[in-house]
Design a protein around this motif. Sequence first.
Motif, mmCIF file in Angstrom:
data_model
loop_
_atom_site.group_PDB
_atom_site.id
_atom_site.type_symbol
_atom_site.label_atom_id
_atom_site.label_comp_id
_atom_site.label_asym_id
_atom_site.label_seq_id
_atom_site.Cartn_x
_atom_site.Cartn_y
_atom_site.Cartn_z
ATOM 1 N N HIS A 217 156.233 76.239 -23.687
ATOM 2 C CA HIS A 217 156.224 76.427 -22.227
ATOM 3 C C HIS A 217 155.051 75.641 -21.630
ATOM 4 O O HIS A 217 154.039 75.462 -22.274
ATOM 5 C CB HIS A 217 156.089 77.920 -21.902
ATOM 6 C CG HIS A 217 157.101 78.764 -22.597
ATOM 7 N ND1 HIS A 217 158.427 78.804 -22.225
ATOM 8 C CD2 HIS A 217 156.987 79.600 -23.665
ATOM 9 C CE1 HIS A 217 159.075 79.629 -23.029
ATOM 10 N NE2 HIS A 217 158.228 80.102 -23.911
ATOM 11 N N PRO A 218 155.146 75.147 -20.385
ATOM 12 C CA PRO A 218 156.261 75.338 -19.445
ATOM 13 C C PRO A 218 157.362 74.283 -19.538
ATOM 14 O O PRO A 218 158.284 74.313 -18.735
ATOM 15 C CB PRO A 218 155.567 75.256 -18.088
ATOM 16 C CG PRO A 218 154.468 74.267 -18.315
ATOM 17 C CD PRO A 218 153.988 74.498 -19.732
ATOM 18 N N LEU A 219 157.270 73.376 -20.512
ATOM 19 C CA LEU A 219 158.273 72.304 -20.584
ATOM 20 C C LEU A 219 159.674 72.876 -20.751
ATOM 21 O O LEU A 219 160.621 72.443 -20.082
ATOM 22 C CB LEU A 219 157.946 71.355 -21.738
ATOM 23 C CG LEU A 219 158.951 70.216 -21.968
ATOM 24 C CD1 LEU A 219 159.055 69.340 -20.732
ATOM 25 C CD2 LEU A 219 158.556 69.397 -23.196
ATOM 26 N N ASP A 221 160.800 75.752 -19.858
ATOM 27 C CA ASP A 221 161.214 76.383 -18.606
ATOM 28 C C ASP A 221 161.720 75.326 -17.623
ATOM 29 O O ASP A 221 162.762 75.493 -16.980
ATOM 30 C CB ASP A 221 160.040 77.140 -17.972
ATOM 31 C CG ASP A 221 159.339 78.088 -18.929
ATOM 32 O OD1 ASP A 221 158.910 77.604 -19.996
ATOM 33 O OD2 ASP A 221 159.202 79.271 -18.588
ATOM 34 N N ASP A 222 160.974 74.230 -17.502
ATOM 35 C CA ASP A 222 161.330 73.188 -16.537
ATOM 36 C C ASP A 222 162.655 72.520 -16.902
ATOM 37 O O ASP A 222 163.499 72.266 -16.036
ATOM 38 C CB ASP A 222 160.226 72.129 -16.478
ATOM 39 C CG ASP A 222 158.922 72.680 -15.913
ATOM 40 O OD1 ASP A 222 158.955 73.757 -15.286
ATOM 41 O OD2 ASP A 222 157.881 72.040 -16.123
ATOM 42 N N GLN A 225 165.524 74.959 -16.268
ATOM 43 C CA GLN A 225 165.747 75.124 -14.831
ATOM 44 C C GLN A 225 166.387 73.874 -14.232
ATOM 45 O O GLN A 225 167.257 73.965 -13.354
ATOM 46 C CB GLN A 225 164.422 75.424 -14.130
ATOM 47 C CG GLN A 225 164.546 75.864 -12.685
ATOM 48 C CD GLN A 225 165.079 77.277 -12.563
ATOM 49 O OE1 GLN A 225 166.184 77.578 -12.996
ATOM 50 N NE2 GLN A 225 164.274 78.149 -11.962
ATOM 51 N N ALA A 226 166.000 72.710 -14.723
ATOM 52 C CA ALA A 226 166.598 71.469 -14.229
ATOM 53 C C ALA A 226 168.097 71.444 -14.496
ATOM 54 O O ALA A 226 168.895 71.032 -13.643
ATOM 55 C CB ALA A 226 165.919 70.271 -14.890
#
Length: 249
Positions: A217-219, A221-222, A225-226
């Motif tokens: 995280h946060p990769l 998560d990103d 979400q993308a």
Amino acid sequence: MNRDWETLLVEERTDRVVVTLHRPEARNAINARMIDELHDVCALLERDPRLLLLIGHGGVFAGGADIGELLHRGRDEALRGINSRLFERIHRLPMPTVAAVDGWALGGGAELAYACDIRIAGPDARFGNPEPALGILAAAGACWRLRELVGESLAKQVLLAGRVLDAQAALAAGLVIDVVPAPTLPTAAHELLDRMARSSAVALRLTKLVADAPGVHPLADDLAQAALFEGPDKQERMTRFLAKKESMT
């Protein structure tokens, strides 16, 4: 899935699979046949991701692993991780998993419940890991998974001091989401799954994947979400939400 089940009762629905552990002659103890059949359930859910509900037959979740089989397992079987590999596979299923526990969940039965994402309990639920009393350790996930679920101190009380967590203690520790009367446990478990089923399936899958991802995280998560931001579920659900909000003003 068309097959003859010996140790499970399997009900397939559109959005979920309901699996009842069914060895009434042995308090639903987990034997090699049940392990094989649960692997088949995992294969089904990996091909066709749906929610999973695990429940025990006859007021018992699972009284442990089959001691008669464990007696004859040696070093090679331990290194194969017969139970631990299955429970890890269940933990990594694409969609959320729920264990509905009433009565005993001991040893491997407790570890199977720990491997699920969420547990809901009846008033007679009991979680325990008495393996050291049998000269072995809880090697199918309890030694590390229980610590993650309830904290080090309480985990050691269960693993080292033989403490059995009743339903209220499990609730206080956050091990279970709720305690409901035994006759309503299946209904309450399905209501929990109904609530999850109303969410976006792809959002549930990615949320579970990100929640279980260690140290990225946060990769993670990103990226997740993308993917969701570009998907049709987000557009449809948010548009519907805003339209409903506007109609109420």
